[in-house]
Design a protein around this motif. Structure first.
Motif, PDB file in Angstrom:
ATOM      1  N   THR A  90      38.507  45.302  45.339  1.00  0.00           N
ATOM      2  CA  THR A  90      37.885  44.115  45.928  1.00  0.00           C
ATOM      3  C   THR A  90      38.932  43.132  46.447  1.00  0.00           C
ATOM      4  O   THR A  90      38.585  42.163  47.101  1.00  0.00           O
ATOM      5  N   ASP A 120      39.739  33.272  41.043  1.00  0.00           N
ATOM      6  CA  ASP A 120      38.341  33.183  41.447  1.00  0.00           C
ATOM      7  C   ASP A 120      37.568  32.704  40.209  1.00  0.00           C
ATOM      8  O   ASP A 120      37.212  33.503  39.337  1.00  0.00           O
ATOM      9  N   GLN A 121      37.328  31.408  40.132  1.00  0.00           N
ATOM     10  CA  GLN A 121      36.739  30.803  38.932  1.00  0.00           C
ATOM     11  C   GLN A 121      35.338  31.335  38.646  1.00  0.00           C
ATOM     12  O   GLN A 121      34.965  31.540  37.494  1.00  0.00           O
ATOM     13  N   LYS A 122      34.578  31.591  39.701  1.00  0.00           N
ATOM     14  CA  LYS A 122      33.221  32.136  39.531  1.00  0.00           C
ATOM     15  C   LYS A 122      33.295  33.502  38.831  1.00  0.00           C
ATOM     16  O   LYS A 122      32.513  33.799  37.929  1.00  0.00           O
ATOM     17  N   ALA A 123      34.253  34.316  39.259  1.00  0.00           N
ATOM     18  CA  ALA A 123      34.436  35.643  38.652  1.00  0.00           C
ATOM     19  C   ALA A 123      34.889  35.519  37.200  1.00  0.00           C
ATOM     20  O   ALA A 123      34.413  36.253  36.329  1.00  0.00           O
ATOM     21  N   TYR A 169      49.005  32.088  42.164  1.00  0.00           N
ATOM     22  CA  TYR A 169      47.728  32.798  42.291  1.00  0.00           C
ATOM     23  C   TYR A 169      46.547  31.854  42.073  1.00  0.00           C
ATOM     24  O   TYR A 169      46.472  31.147  41.077  1.00  0.00           O
ATOM     25  N   TYR A 217      40.652  41.410  44.325  1.00  0.00           N
ATOM     26  CA  TYR A 217      40.784  40.480  43.195  1.00  0.00           C
ATOM     27  C   TYR A 217      40.604  41.244  41.890  1.00  0.00           C
ATOM     28  O   TYR A 217      39.558  41.894  41.690  1.00  0.00           O
ATOM     29  N   GLU A 261      39.979  40.076  38.956  1.00  0.00           N
ATOM     30  CA  GLU A 261      38.846  39.564  38.177  1.00  0.00           C
ATOM     31  C   GLU A 261      37.511  40.134  38.687  1.00  0.00           C
ATOM     32  O   GLU A 261      36.607  40.411  37.905  1.00  0.00           O
ATOM     33  N   ARG A 262      37.397  40.352  39.989  1.00  0.00           N
ATOM     34  CA  ARG A 262      36.162  40.930  40.544  1.00  0.00           C
ATOM     35  C   ARG A 262      36.052  42.414  40.191  1.00  0.00           C
ATOM     36  O   ARG A 262      34.956  42.907  39.888  1.00  0.00           O
TER      37      ARG A 262
END
Length: 187
Positions: free
Chosen positions: A162, A68-71, A65, A164, A166-167
């Motif tokens: 979404t 999403d580092q930004k998230a 996996y 994701y 994390e999002r």
């Protein structure tokens, strides 16, 4: 008088001990089923999933996996580690095979405190030995419940909307922030 105080103290200790032992939860229960083979049931620790036969799907999905580092950075800013997470999943369920290892990887990246995470494995009828699924009205798995101060503020059911986890968690935390703002201005 001192004797009576001692008797009361001992009685209180025995009562507390009895209460604590009555609330013991069996952790890492595994059952053998005719149709599904080995299955985890009830409260689990995350290391249970790195053992056979669960490691077959868990390790692969976890390692492959791409977070999403930004998230994840946003989740850190939003202080997700101050929230409690309750995860209902099934070791027989393909959606759980996909999303549960992803969630664990995200939580590792966040250095999420293990004592704030509850993992409950259910059978195909979405039942657990202690009946927690009834308290949380679990219809589908995986279900990830986000709580603050014991109150549910949101959940991810079966698949993140979404795409994701994390999002989706960011969206849940945003709703929580907005409800706090509404509460402040409604007074």
């Amino acid at each position: 008088m001192k004797k009576i105080t001692n008797i009361i103290a001992v009685s209180a200790l025995l009562l507390v001990n009895q209460q604590l032992s009555a609330q013991k939860v069996v952790v890492n229960r595994e059952v053998e089923t005719t149709n599904d083979g080995k299955m985890l049931l009830g409260t689990q620790t995350k290391d249970q999933f790195t053992k056979a036969p669960y490691a077959d799907w868990y390790v692969k999905e976890h390692d492959e996996y791409a977070i999403d580092q930004k998230a994840v950075d946003q989740l850190k800013k939003d202080k997700i580690n101050s929230y409690n997470l309750i995860v209902f999943m099934g070791t027989w369920c393909e959606d759980s095979h996909r999303d549960f290892p992803r969630l664990m990887k995200i939580l590792e990246e966040l250095k999420y405190p293990e004592n704030k995470l509850t993992i409950i494995a259910v059978n195909r009828k979405k039942e657990s030995p202690s009946g927690e699924e009834g308290l949380y009205n679990i219809q589908k798995v995986p279900t990830i419940i986000v709580q603050k101060y014991g109150k549910e503020i949101g959940r991810i059911i079966e698949m993140p909307t979404t795409g994701y986890i994390e999002r989706d968690l960011i969206e849940i935390l945003k709703k929580d922030d907005q409800s706090v703002i509404k509460e402040i201005f409604s007074k």
